[in-house]
Design a protein around this motif. Structure first.
Motif, PDB file in Angstrom:
ATOM      1  N   LEU A 129      -1.656  -1.664 -18.138  1.00 43.77           N
ATOM      2  CA  LEU A 129      -2.068  -0.872 -16.979  1.00 43.77           C
ATOM      3  C   LEU A 129      -0.945   0.049 -16.544  1.00 43.77           C
ATOM      4  CD1 LEU A 129      -3.967  -3.464 -14.746  1.00 43.77           C
ATOM      5  CD2 LEU A 129      -4.925  -1.454 -15.835  1.00 43.77           C
ATOM      6  N   ALA A 130       0.267  -0.513 -16.487  1.00 42.53           N
ATOM      7  CA  ALA A 130       1.413   0.278 -16.032  1.00 42.53           C
ATOM      8  C   ALA A 130       1.641   1.462 -16.952  1.00 42.53           C
ATOM      9  CB  ALA A 130       2.654  -0.592 -15.974  1.00 42.53           C
ATOM     10  N   LYS A 131       1.384   1.246 -18.240  1.00 36.37           N
ATOM     11  CA  LYS A 131       1.707   2.300 -19.199  1.00 36.37           C
ATOM     12  C   LYS A 131       0.634   3.382 -19.247  1.00 36.37           C
ATOM     13  CE  LYS A 131       4.391   2.232 -23.374  1.00 36.37           C
ATOM     14  NZ  LYS A 131       4.717   1.524 -24.583  1.00 36.37           N
ATOM     15  N   TYR A 132      -0.633   2.957 -19.217  1.00 34.46           N
ATOM     16  CA  TYR A 132      -1.681   3.933 -19.524  1.00 34.46           C
ATOM     17  C   TYR A 132      -2.546   4.330 -18.326  1.00 34.46           C
ATOM     18  CZ  TYR A 132      -0.353   2.746 -24.221  1.00 34.46           C
ATOM     19  OH  TYR A 132       0.370   2.552 -25.357  1.00 34.46           O
ATOM     20  N   VAL A 133      -2.752   3.406 -17.385  1.00 31.87           N
ATOM     21  CA  VAL A 133      -3.727   3.714 -16.329  1.00 31.87           C
ATOM     22  C   VAL A 133      -3.051   4.031 -15.002  1.00 31.87           C
ATOM     23  CG1 VAL A 133      -5.834   2.928 -15.227  1.00 31.87           C
ATOM     24  CG2 VAL A 133      -5.261   2.128 -17.522  1.00 31.87           C
ATOM     25  N   LEU A 134      -2.165   3.133 -14.607  1.00 28.48           N
ATOM     26  CA  LEU A 134      -1.623   3.245 -13.258  1.00 28.48           C
ATOM     27  C   LEU A 134      -0.186   3.769 -13.268  1.00 28.48           C
ATOM     28  CD1 LEU A 134      -2.952  -0.157 -11.866  1.00 28.48           C
ATOM     29  CD2 LEU A 134      -3.854   2.084 -11.374  1.00 28.48           C
ATOM     30  N   THR A 140       0.839  -1.198   0.000  1.00 28.90           N
ATOM     31  CA  THR A 140       0.000   0.000   0.000  1.00 28.90           C
ATOM     32  C   THR A 140       0.870   1.242   0.000  1.00 28.90           C
ATOM     33  OG1 THR A 140      -0.173  -0.290   2.358  1.00 28.90           O
ATOM     34  CG2 THR A 140      -2.065  -0.918   1.039  1.00 28.90           C
ATOM     35  N   THR A 141       0.257   2.350  -0.415  1.00 29.64           N
ATOM     36  CA  THR A 141       1.045   3.565  -0.585  1.00 29.64           C
ATOM     37  C   THR A 141       0.598   4.711   0.307  1.00 29.64           C
ATOM     38  OG1 THR A 141      -0.443   4.175  -2.337  1.00 29.64           O
ATOM     39  CG2 THR A 141       1.611   3.118  -2.974  1.00 29.64           C
ATOM     40  N   ASP A 152       1.147   6.634 -12.559  1.00 29.24           N
ATOM     41  CA  ASP A 152       1.517   7.380 -11.346  1.00 29.24           C
ATOM     42  C   ASP A 152       1.827   6.431 -10.200  1.00 29.24           C
ATOM     43  OD1 ASP A 152       1.155   9.657 -12.702  1.00 29.24           O
ATOM     44  OD2 ASP A 152      -0.885  10.036 -11.965  1.00 29.24           O
ATOM     45  N   PHE A 153       0.948   5.440 -10.089  1.00 29.37           N
ATOM     46  CA  PHE A 153       1.121   4.462  -9.023  1.00 29.37           C
ATOM     47  C   PHE A 153       2.446   3.719  -9.183  1.00 29.37           C
ATOM     48  CE2 PHE A 153       0.219   0.123  -7.368  1.00 29.37           C
ATOM     49  CZ  PHE A 153       0.069   0.465  -6.039  1.00 29.37           C
ATOM     50  N   LEU A 154       2.764   3.338 -10.443  1.00 28.95           N
ATOM     51  CA  LEU A 154       4.013   2.624 -10.706  1.00 28.95           C
ATOM     52  C   LEU A 154       5.209   3.472 -10.299  1.00 28.95           C
ATOM     53  CD1 LEU A 154       5.675   0.326 -11.948  1.00 28.95           C
ATOM     54  CD2 LEU A 154       5.387   1.412 -14.156  1.00 28.95           C
ATOM     55  N   LYS A 155       5.167   4.768 -10.645  1.00 25.04           N
ATOM     56  CA  LYS A 155       6.283   5.638 -10.296  1.00 25.04           C
ATOM     57  C   LYS A 155       6.443   5.719  -8.787  1.00 25.04           C
ATOM     58  CE  LYS A 155       6.201   8.635 -14.213  1.00 25.04           C
ATOM     59  NZ  LYS A 155       5.181   9.581 -14.630  1.00 25.04           N
ATOM     60  N   LYS A 156       5.323   5.689  -8.095  1.00 26.21           N
ATOM     61  CA  LYS A 156       5.357   5.878  -6.644  1.00 26.21           C
ATOM     62  C   LYS A 156       5.945   4.655  -5.933  1.00 26.21           C
ATOM     63  CE  LYS A 156       1.975   7.745  -3.406  1.00 26.21           C
ATOM     64  NZ  LYS A 156       0.531   7.943  -3.331  1.00 26.21           N
ATOM     65  N   VAL A 157       5.566   3.451  -6.371  1.00 22.22           N
ATOM     66  CA  VAL A 157       5.939   2.266  -5.599  1.00 22.22           C
ATOM     67  C   VAL A 157       7.058   1.450  -6.228  1.00 22.22           C
ATOM     68  CG1 VAL A 157       3.674   2.061  -4.588  1.00 22.22           C
ATOM     69  CG2 VAL A 157       4.179   0.820  -6.685  1.00 22.22           C
TER      70      VAL A 157
END
Lengths: 372, 183, 264
Positions: A317-322, A211-212, A324-329
């Protein structure tokens, strides 16, 4: 009255009830700004106010009272082993409401720049003796009295002596496993009985590691800053666990057929259950050749779709949707998060594939006991 | 300054004649260390193996797996015989060509299906799997057909069902002679 | 404490006696110091810290669910031991012993207490998990203890499941038959699991109905005499033993991870 009962019967069919609550869920626990807006606009936020609790408790109680006086629902409702489910419904509703009510209060306080309601001056502590030990003592006594009253009023169930040759119809697992048993309708035992329960345990344990939301959000009820996490957890807990237990207890009758709560459990109810594998859809119905004799070729479509679901979809998902989340975690946490998320999603997904296309297996290799 | 730095003798590798002895000691020390660890791992592994093996008894006190069910003439053609369901967990089915023994264990989760004579099918009460009289699955979650057991004639003309051998359709084993008794 | 020594009440006299003082060194907990000592000096109570933040004693915050789960474990241990005096885990006697427990034994609700207590414990454990999640208490530094808690929940379910078979009625054997048949499908370890066929030497299958993980659980090819005994032993000794180890870790880590969670 009969019309109302009939309407409830219709509404509670899993296709309808599951769709309804799944669609409504993001508006009750809004995971994003858009949902939040509609949540406010349509007044769903009122569920998490005091009148909201009273109304939901009254509705649930009315439903059970209606069931008690209905000849068909009465049978399932008054089974001694189903009493815990009634307790479960009430306690989960009350506890969910309480936590969301307190979370909303705290969110408001924090918007005003105040500390959460649980905050106290660190120097201002209470003594465990007497403040806590007495509370514990009273809680124990009240709970013990409750347990004794329950035990006196409701006899523990005991059916006929075990007979390995006669399977009762329906035969159900203990109530806390009925969510798993419901899953068995859609997935094979090796997935529904072994892999998914394992993933539930590992996934739950992994929550703090993937979790973030800020660690400072620990130790008090809050929703706004943790809304995505709470939405996902609550969907898993309330819908994919508690709701499936409720369905399994009250709505699954002979031959594991679905019955509305006020419907008579007819053991001869005929439900067409002719299900078709993806490979048959592809080779027989679509290209109109027979099934290839090579197993891997036969199931290639299934393998490709599983690989797309678990391998390509996360990348998209990593490329288009999430992103920001990928960068964060970072990639490791992201992969685990997406894997657990997609595994959880695969249950409702297969449910809908079954309901809409009568799809039995995506990959069907009974020769190797490998069916998905 | 560096020349004056005190270097303890023990930290220097092999200054004089006694050096060879100390490398030998070190080498043999590592040898014994690894042997020791290997032995420990092996012993622990063996311990847990024994522990797991302990869960599997050598003798099972279960009903006999091979039994006589009577003469072939006692079975009606086209009928599913449910007399041996309770005692031996088999159904005997007789058709024009012969007879076969079906396992009463549903291939989904091991419940016992019921033979519905009017609908000519086995229906499992647990999750609604349905099987034809042949044992073929056609509805519900069951992933594969019911298993068949070995069946043959004894010297006195009675039919013997041997549950030690089973035949799975999806592996093409129903074609084997033991799985079907020609009458 | 300004009372004169000569006018001691009975309780005070008792509290100052040598016997009492040998057991509870701090005497009657009246002063702040004595009260803290009462907690610290007791092997049972020192699970608690001596002082707590105010929100920690509010039922609206903790719901008391963790405490009730532990209390239920104790209740189940006690009632379980009582039941063991009468119950024999054999196919011949199990069912009749259960009937006798209701009809021939005084205070015939012991089995009810045990069964309903077990159901209630499953509930309280789930609600405890819900509370811990909703307050964000699983976050660092408590992430390890959350994991221990998840395992304890699994153990609770398994405890309840093993107990489900013991009455040896229709409800019991079919629930357990359905439940344990899933083990048959364990990948590689179950005889109907994917990959099991690969574990073979030539024509000899290593994993078959007599050698798979389900057999180890049941002690046979189907739910029978051996299964009843195995589940009985697991239910009464095996699983509670594991549960107690994990509970010790769980409680100890609450203190070590900074006590009950609260806003900073």
């Amino acid at each position: 009255m009969d019309a109302l009962k009939h309407a409830i019967d219709l509404l509670s069919a899993p296709t309808i009830s599951f769709t309804l609550i799944t669609v409504l869920f993001p508006f009750v626990f809004p995971p994003g700004d858009w949902f939040e807006k509609i949540h406010r606009k349509l007044g769903f936020w009122r569920i998490w106010t005091k009148p909201g609790l009273y109304i939901s408790l009254v509705l649930i109680t009315l439903f059970f009272i209606m069931g008690y006086y209905d000849p068909n629902f009465n049978i399932t409702l008054t089974k001694p082993d189903n009493f815990p489910i009634i307790l479960l419904v009430y306690s989960v509703v009350i506890c969910t409401w309480l936590s969301m009510y307190k979370a909303y209060e705290n969110d408001k306080r924090m918007d005003r720049g105040e500390k959460p309601a649980e905050y106290n001056d660190p120097d201002d502590k209470v003594l465990v003796w007497p403040d806590l030990v007495y509370i514990e003592f009273i809680a124990l006594i009240i709970f013990m009295v409750f347990l004794i009253v329950w035990s006196v009023l409701v006899a523990a169930p005991l059916e006929e002596p075990a007979n390995p040759a006669a399977t009762p119809n329906p035969s159900k697992a203990p109530w806390y496993f009925l969510g798993l048993q419901e899953m068995l309708v859609y997935y094979d035992p090796w997935l529904a009985g072994v892999i998914f329960p394992g993933l539930i345990i590992v996934g739950l344990m992994a929550i703090p590691y993937i979790t973030t939301s800020s660690d400072n959000l620990s130790g008090f009820y809050s929703f706004k800053e943790r809304r995505v996490g709470i939405f996902l957890f609550m969907y898993g807990f309330l819908i994919l666990w508690i709701f499936l237990i409720f369905i399994g207890t009250f709505f699954r009758g002979p031959n594991w057929n679905f019955f509305g709560p006020f419907e008579y459990w007819d053991p001869h109810k005929l439900v067409p259950l002719t299900n078709v594998n993806l490979s048959e859809y592809f080779w027989v119905k679509w290209i109109k050749t027979g099934l290839p004799s090579n197993i891997l070729l036969r199931e290639s479509i299934g393998f490709i779709s599983v690989i797309i679901y678990l391998g390509v979809l996360p990348v998209l998902l990593a490329k288009y949707v999430l992103n920001d989340f990928l960068k964060k975690v970072g990639p490791v946490k992201f992969s685990f998060f997406v894997f657990f998320g997609l595994s959880m999603l695969s249950l409702p997904l297969k449910m809908y594939l079954r309901w809409m296309f009568n799809l039995k297996y995506i990959i069907a290799i009974p020769e190797w006991f490998f069916n998905i | 300054m560096s020349e004056e730095k005190f270097i303890p003798e023990a930290s220097v590798g092999t200054p004089q004649g006694k050096g060879s002895g100390s490398t030998m000691e070190r080498r043999s020390f590592f040898k014994w260390l690894s042997i020791g660890w290997l032995a420990f791992t092996a012993a622990t592994g063996a311990f847990f193996t024994v522990l797991i093996r302990f869960l599997f008894p050598n003798v099972l006190f279960e009903p006999p797996q091979s039994f006589k069910i009577g003469y072939p003439e006692e079975f009606e053609i086209g009928k599913v015989d449910i007399r041996f369901k309770k005692k031996y967990n088999v159904w005997i089915v007789r058709n024009e060509e012969g007879m076969y023994a079906l396992s009463t264990v549903c291939t989904h989760l091991g419940c016992t299906p019921n033979w519905l004579d009017t609908e000519r099918k086995f229906k499992c009460p647990c999750h609604g799997s349905g099987f034809r009289a042949t044992g073929m699955n056609f509805e519900g979650p069951a992933p594969r057909p019911l298993e068949r057991f070995a069946i043959h004639l004894a010297d006195d003309g009675q039919v013997i069902v041997d549950k030690n051998k089973n035949f799975k359709f999806e592996k093409g084993e129903w074609g084997r002679s033991e799985s079907f008794l020609k009458v | 404490m300004s009372k004169k020594k000569s006018k001691q009440t009975l309780i005070e006299r008792m509290g100052n006696s040598q016997i009492w003082k040998s057991i509870i060194r701090s005497g009657i907990p009246r002063t702040r110091r004595q009260r803290m000592h009462a907690i610290l000096g007791s092997v049972f109570l020192h699970l608690h810290p001596a002082r707590l933040p105010k929100h920690a004693v509010k039922i609206g915050y903790t719901w008391c669910m963790g405490g009730l789960s532990f209390f239920l474990f104790v209740v189940l241990t006690i009632t379980g031991i009582m039941l063991m005096f009468y119950y024999r885990p054999t196919v011949e006697y199990a069912y009749t012993d259960i009937i006798d427990l209701g009809e021939q034994v005084p205070l015939g609700i012991m089995r009810e207490l045990h069964r309903w207590g077990a159901h209630a414990m499953v509930l309280t454990v789930w609600l405890h998990m819900l509370r811990v999640f909703m307050t964000g208490s699983y976050k660092p530094p408590r992430e390890f203890n959350w994991g221990v808690g998840v395992l304890l929940m699994t153990i609770t379910l398994f405890l309840s499941f093993t107990g489900y078979l013991l009455p040896w009625d229709q409800l019991a054997i079919w629930a357990v038959t359905v439940g344990t048949n899933m083990a048959r499908a364990t990948p590689f370890l179950g005889n109907e699991g994917p990959g099991a066929a690969m574990l073979a030497i030539g024509d000899i299958n290593l994993v078959h109905a007599g050698s798979d993980v389900r057999f180890a659980l049941l002690g046979g090819r189907f739910v029978g005499e051996a299964t009843l005994l195995r589940f009985y032993v697991l239910h009464c000794i095996g699983v509670p033993f594991i549960a107690m180890i994990f509970m010790a870790v769980h409680f100890w880590r609450i203190r070590k991870d900074g006590g009950i969670s609260g806003p900073l």
